[in-house]
Motif scaffolding. Structure first.
Motif, mmCIF file in Angstrom:
data_model
loop_
_atom_site.group_PDB
_atom_site.id
_atom_site.type_symbol
_atom_site.label_atom_id
_atom_site.label_comp_id
_atom_site.label_asym_id
_atom_site.label_seq_id
_atom_site.Cartn_x
_atom_site.Cartn_y
_atom_site.Cartn_z
ATOM 1 N N GLN A 1 0.831 -1.201 0.000
ATOM 2 C CA GLN A 1 0.000 0.000 0.000
ATOM 3 C C GLN A 1 0.868 1.256 0.000
ATOM 4 O O GLN A 1 2.020 1.220 0.471
ATOM 5 C CB GLN A 1 -0.914 0.007 1.229
ATOM 6 C CG GLN A 1 -1.967 -1.077 1.211
ATOM 7 C CD GLN A 1 -2.949 -0.941 2.361
ATOM 8 O OE1 GLN A 1 -2.680 -0.254 3.348
ATOM 9 N NE2 GLN A 1 -4.094 -1.582 2.247
ATOM 10 N N PRO A 2 0.340 2.357 -0.488
ATOM 11 C CA PRO A 2 1.087 3.621 -0.417
ATOM 12 C C PRO A 2 1.501 3.923 1.020
ATOM 13 O O PRO A 2 0.727 3.729 1.962
ATOM 14 C CB PRO A 2 0.074 4.644 -0.936
ATOM 15 C CG PRO A 2 -0.818 3.867 -1.841
ATOM 16 C CD PRO A 2 -0.943 2.508 -1.208
ATOM 17 N N GLY A 3 2.739 4.374 1.165
ATOM 18 C CA GLY A 3 3.283 4.627 2.487
ATOM 19 C C GLY A 3 3.982 3.434 3.100
ATOM 20 O O GLY A 3 4.649 3.576 4.140
ATOM 21 N N GLY A 4 3.849 2.288 2.480
ATOM 22 C CA GLY A 4 4.456 1.071 3.004
ATOM 23 C C GLY A 4 5.914 0.914 2.621
ATOM 24 O O GLY A 4 6.515 1.810 1.996
ATOM 25 N N SER A 5 6.476 -0.235 2.986
ATOM 26 C CA SER A 5 7.898 -0.503 2.756
ATOM 27 C C SER A 5 8.094 -1.873 2.138
ATOM 28 O O SER A 5 7.275 -2.793 2.345
ATOM 29 C CB SER A 5 8.669 -0.453 4.088
ATOM 30 O OG SER A 5 8.592 0.821 4.683
ATOM 31 N N ARG B 1 14.064 8.293 0.860
ATOM 32 C CA ARG B 1 13.085 7.214 1.021
ATOM 33 C C ARG B 1 13.711 5.833 0.795
ATOM 34 O O ARG B 1 13.315 4.857 1.436
ATOM 35 C CB ARG B 1 11.931 7.394 0.039
ATOM 36 C CG ARG B 1 11.163 8.692 0.207
ATOM 37 C CD ARG B 1 9.894 8.713 -0.649
ATOM 38 N NE ARG B 1 10.180 8.621 -2.085
ATOM 39 C CZ ARG B 1 9.698 7.673 -2.882
ATOM 40 N NH1 ARG B 1 8.917 6.721 -2.396
ATOM 41 N NH2 ARG B 1 10.001 7.664 -4.180
ATOM 42 N N ASN C 1 11.147 2.789 1.523
ATOM 43 C CA ASN C 1 10.178 3.259 2.505
ATOM 44 C C ASN C 1 9.304 4.348 1.886
ATOM 45 O O ASN C 1 9.649 4.929 0.848
ATOM 46 C CB ASN C 1 10.899 3.809 3.733
ATOM 47 C CG ASN C 1 11.738 2.760 4.444
ATOM 48 O OD1 ASN C 1 11.415 1.576 4.446
ATOM 49 N ND2 ASN C 1 12.829 3.199 5.051
ATOM 50 N N SER C 2 8.199 4.627 2.551
ATOM 51 C CA SER C 2 7.275 5.680 2.101
ATOM 52 C C SER C 2 6.958 5.527 0.617
ATOM 53 O O SER C 2 7.029 6.491 -0.161
ATOM 54 C CB SER C 2 7.881 7.063 2.378
ATOM 55 O OG SER C 2 8.167 7.224 3.749
ATOM 56 N N LYS D 1 5.298 5.196 -2.989
ATOM 57 C CA LYS D 1 4.262 5.943 -3.679
ATOM 58 C C LYS D 1 3.815 5.142 -4.911
ATOM 59 O O LYS D 1 4.553 4.270 -5.395
ATOM 60 C CB LYS D 1 4.810 7.291 -4.142
ATOM 61 C CG LYS D 1 5.441 8.132 -3.045
ATOM 62 C CD LYS D 1 6.063 9.396 -3.626
ATOM 63 C CE LYS D 1 6.734 10.221 -2.551
ATOM 64 N NZ LYS D 1 7.363 11.449 -3.117
ATOM 65 N N SER D 2 2.654 5.486 -5.417
ATOM 66 C CA SER D 2 2.153 4.769 -6.593
ATOM 67 C C SER D 2 3.118 4.903 -7.766
ATOM 68 O O SER D 2 3.256 3.975 -8.568
ATOM 69 C CB SER D 2 0.776 5.298 -6.984
ATOM 70 O OG SER D 2 0.824 6.691 -7.241
ATOM 71 N N VAL E 1 2.659 -0.576 -6.048
ATOM 72 C CA VAL E 1 2.207 0.231 -4.915
ATOM 73 C C VAL E 1 0.782 0.688 -5.209
ATOM 74 O O VAL E 1 0.545 1.507 -6.107
ATOM 75 C CB VAL E 1 3.120 1.449 -4.682
ATOM 76 C CG1 VAL E 1 2.673 2.207 -3.429
ATOM 77 C CG2 VAL E 1 4.576 1.015 -4.574
ATOM 78 N N SER F 1 -3.465 0.873 -3.341
ATOM 79 C CA SER F 1 -4.391 0.607 -2.243
ATOM 80 C C SER F 1 -5.519 -0.299 -2.708
ATOM 81 O O SER F 1 -6.391 -0.670 -1.918
ATOM 82 C CB SER F 1 -4.948 1.926 -1.707
ATOM 83 O OG SER F 1 -5.546 2.668 -2.746
#
Length: 116
Positions: free
Chosen positions: A13-17, A66, A83-84, A86-87, A114, A116
Motif C-alpha cells: 500500500q502507499p506509504g508502506g515498505s 526514502r 520506505n514511504s 508511492k504509486s 504500490v 491501495s
C-alpha cells in the motif's frame, strides 16, 4: 559467469515498505558498481540507486530520503530498502552489475506494485 537474482518484490500500500535483494552467484566484489534500475510500462529504464565497490552510494532525486541501498559482503547481496512508497514507484526493478572490464550483468527483474 556471474548471475544476479532479485527477490522481494510484491504488492504494498502507499506509504508502506519493501526490501529488495540482489544476490550474486559469485563475489559481489567482482563488480565495480551494483545498481538498482526500474522500468514502468511505457517508460525508459531508469537508475534508482547505485553502490560502488568502495561503498559510496548515489540516488535518483525521486527516491532520495526514502530508499537506501546497502551491501552484505558475506552474503554477496545488495539490498534496496524502500520506505514511504508511492504509486509512482510501481515498476519492475532490476539489479545491474558492472565489472571493471565493463561487462554488464542484469537480473531478471522483480515487480513492485504500490496500490491501495
Amino acid at each position: 559467469q556471474v548471475q544476479l537474482v532479485e527477490s522481494g518484490g510484491g504488492l504494498v500500500q502507499p506509504g508502506g515498505s519493501l526490501r529488495l535483494s540482489c544476490a550474486a552467484s559469485g563475489s559481489i566484489f567482482s563488480f565495480f558498481a551494483v545498481g538498482w534500475y526500474r522500468q514502468a510500462p511505457g517508460n525508459e529504464r531508469e537508475l534508482v540507486a547505485r553502490i560502488m565497490r568502495g561503498g559510496s552510494t548515489s540516488y535518483a532525486d525521486s527516491v532520495k530520503g526514502r530508499f537506501t541501498i546497502s551491501r552484505d559482503n558475506a552474503k554477496n547481496t545488495v539490498y534496496l530498502q524502500m520506505n514511504s512508497l508511492k504509486s509512482e514507484d510501481t515498476a519492475v526493478y532490476f539489479c545491474n552489475g558492472v565489472q571493471r572490464d565493463a561487462t554488464v550483468y542484469w537480473g531478471q527483474g522483480t515487480q513492485v506494485t504500490v496500490s491501495s
